[in-house]
Enzyme design. Structure first.
Site, mmCIF file in Angstrom:
data_model
loop_
_atom_site.group_PDB
_atom_site.id
_atom_site.type_symbol
_atom_site.label_atom_id
_atom_site.label_comp_id
_atom_site.label_asym_id
_atom_site.label_seq_id
_atom_site.Cartn_x
_atom_site.Cartn_y
_atom_site.Cartn_z
ATOM 1 N N HIS A 15 99.799 92.606 63.010
ATOM 2 C CA HIS A 15 101.232 92.559 62.717
ATOM 3 C C HIS A 15 101.577 93.706 61.773
ATOM 4 O O HIS A 15 100.742 94.589 61.516
ATOM 5 C CB HIS A 15 101.629 91.203 62.129
ATOM 6 C CG HIS A 15 100.770 90.760 60.982
ATOM 7 N ND1 HIS A 15 100.740 91.408 59.775
ATOM 8 C CD2 HIS A 15 99.889 89.714 60.867
ATOM 9 C CE1 HIS A 15 99.908 90.796 58.957
ATOM 10 N NE2 HIS A 15 99.367 89.771 59.583
ATOM 11 N N HIS A 21 99.120 94.529 58.925
ATOM 12 C CA HIS A 21 97.987 95.363 59.320
ATOM 13 C C HIS A 21 98.438 96.811 59.541
ATOM 14 O O HIS A 21 97.738 97.755 59.175
ATOM 15 C CB HIS A 21 97.370 94.844 60.627
ATOM 16 C CG HIS A 21 96.797 93.473 60.545
ATOM 17 N ND1 HIS A 21 97.397 92.378 61.103
ATOM 18 C CD2 HIS A 21 95.662 93.014 59.951
ATOM 19 C CE1 HIS A 21 96.664 91.304 60.882
ATOM 20 N NE2 HIS A 21 95.607 91.659 60.179
ATOM 21 N N GLN A 54 97.245 92.946 49.758
ATOM 22 C CA GLN A 54 97.423 92.129 48.550
ATOM 23 C C GLN A 54 97.592 90.654 48.870
ATOM 24 O O GLN A 54 97.284 89.803 48.029
ATOM 25 C CB GLN A 54 98.646 92.625 47.772
ATOM 26 C CG GLN A 54 98.941 91.836 46.495
ATOM 27 C CD GLN A 54 100.319 92.102 45.951
ATOM 28 O OE1 GLN A 54 100.809 93.228 45.997
ATOM 29 N NE2 GLN A 54 100.985 91.060 45.445
ATOM 30 N N ASP A 79 95.880 88.701 50.549
ATOM 31 C CA ASP A 79 94.585 88.059 50.302
ATOM 32 C C ASP A 79 94.008 88.606 49.007
ATOM 33 O O ASP A 79 92.952 89.244 48.983
ATOM 34 C CB ASP A 79 93.645 88.317 51.476
ATOM 35 C CG ASP A 79 94.192 87.765 52.780
ATOM 36 O OD1 ASP A 79 94.321 86.536 52.892
ATOM 37 O OD2 ASP A 79 94.507 88.559 53.681
ATOM 38 N N ARG A 113 98.628 83.584 60.936
ATOM 39 C CA ARG A 113 98.786 82.127 61.052
ATOM 40 C C ARG A 113 100.251 81.713 61.206
ATOM 41 O O ARG A 113 100.529 80.575 61.591
ATOM 42 C CB ARG A 113 98.171 81.435 59.832
ATOM 43 C CG ARG A 113 96.660 81.603 59.758
ATOM 44 C CD ARG A 113 96.071 80.932 58.532
ATOM 45 N NE ARG A 113 94.659 81.244 58.390
ATOM 46 C CZ ARG A 113 93.668 80.537 58.916
ATOM 47 N NH1 ARG A 113 93.943 79.468 59.637
ATOM 48 N NH2 ARG A 113 92.413 80.891 58.748
#
Length: 307
Positions: free
Chosen positions: A38, A41, A160, A162, A200
């Site tokens: 998405h 990325h 960021q 994660d 998700r």
């Protein structure tokens, strides 16, 4: 774009870069993903393309970071669409190994049955996400170490969103003397709602996606209370979320106000004096969100703000 599937293919390509670059003068950037790409990325990949002569992207849904009860089989896989995006961006190499390539001894989800070398970053992996998902960062650190050893990039880019993952991996690379610089890129959010982009999110219907945007709204409210007590910050966040907790849409896994380097919880939250200064504190959370279109679907979303 070349699509490579084996360690030998990637290493042959990397050796050619070193040889043709006159002893390693050509910079290689790397973005590790699990696919279902998405805009988040895309921001990492675009930065790598800007900074480096070559960019490698990996797509590998890593079994070792999933518990037996988690959604490995249901994790969204969109390889054709991902390849189209990577080609359009101008990526040089897609490394798309299978599980046998990455784990020659096999990788059962039950940790007790796993065999082979694994990487654990003690003192950071047990915090926050690690409390709910005790073997998650063991799996992440292991697969990223393997990927860095295979690709040998000069720079690797992580998001960021994660944040704990970045801190764990950055510590791993520095203390195991991995010759790759890690760069953290800002969270990419939906322009209208502020919801952090995540693979998700695809699990949720439109109504639930709108509700999910209140995760960020709560954190922003907490940020407004920086300088007050920890209790005031926590209460300001919970006040925003309470209607959605009462409705059954939200279940809070954790809210954390932690030191940026150690991830230990803090009582006071000093502010940064400049935007370029290293953050002092991570205000983060994990929320279980029930999908209104399918009550059997519960999605765990994370978000954070750096202070």
């Amino acid at each position: 774009m070349k699509i490579l599937h084996t360690v030998e293919e990637v290493r042959e390509w990397r050796n050619n870069v070193i040889t043709n670059g006159g002893g390693g003068g050509s910079s290689v950037g790397f973005v590790a993903t699990m696919g279902c790409l998405h805009e988040g990325h895309k921001s990492l990949i675009s930065q790598s393309l800007k900074d480096n002569e070559f960019t490698v992207v990996s797509i590998f849904v890593n079994p070792s970071q999933f518990a037996p009860t988690e959604d490995l089989d249901k994790y969204p896989r969109t390889m054709d669409e991902d390849i189209t995006m990577l080609v359009s961006l101008g990526v040089n190499i897609l490394f798309a190994p299978n599980a046998h390539v990455m784990y020659p001894q096999g990788i059962p989800l039950n940790v007790e049955e796993q065999r082979g070398p694994f990487v654990t970053v003690l003192g950071l992996s047990e915090m926050l996400e690690g409390k709910t998902r005790p073997n998650f960062f063991r799996g992440v650190a292991t697969v990223v170490m393997k990927l860095l050893n295979i690709v040998s990039p000069n720079v690797a880019y992580f998001g960021q969103k994660d944040i704990q993952q970045f801190i764990v991996l950055d510590t791993m690379c520095k203390e195991l003397f991995v010759n790759t610089k890690l760069v953290m890129m800002p969270i990419i959010r939906d322009e209208k709602s502020g919801l952090a982009l995540s693979s998700r999110n695809k699990y949720l219907c439109e109504e639930s996606l709108k509700i999910a945007s209140n995760i960020y709204r709560g954190l922003k409210e907490g940020q407004l209370h920086v300088g007050r007590s920890r209790e005031d910050i926590m209460k300001s966040i919970e006040d925003v979320w309470q209607p959605f907790i009462d409705s059954g849409d939200f279940e809070v896994d954790y809210i954390s106000i932690a030191d940026f380097k150690t991830l230990k919880e803090v009582d006071t939250v000093p502010t940064r004096t400049t935007t370029t200064q290293t953050p002092n504190v991570v205000l983060s959370c994990a929320i279980y969100l029930k999908d209104r279109a399918n009550s059997n679907t519960v999605v765990r979303l994370i978000d954070n703000i750096l202070i």
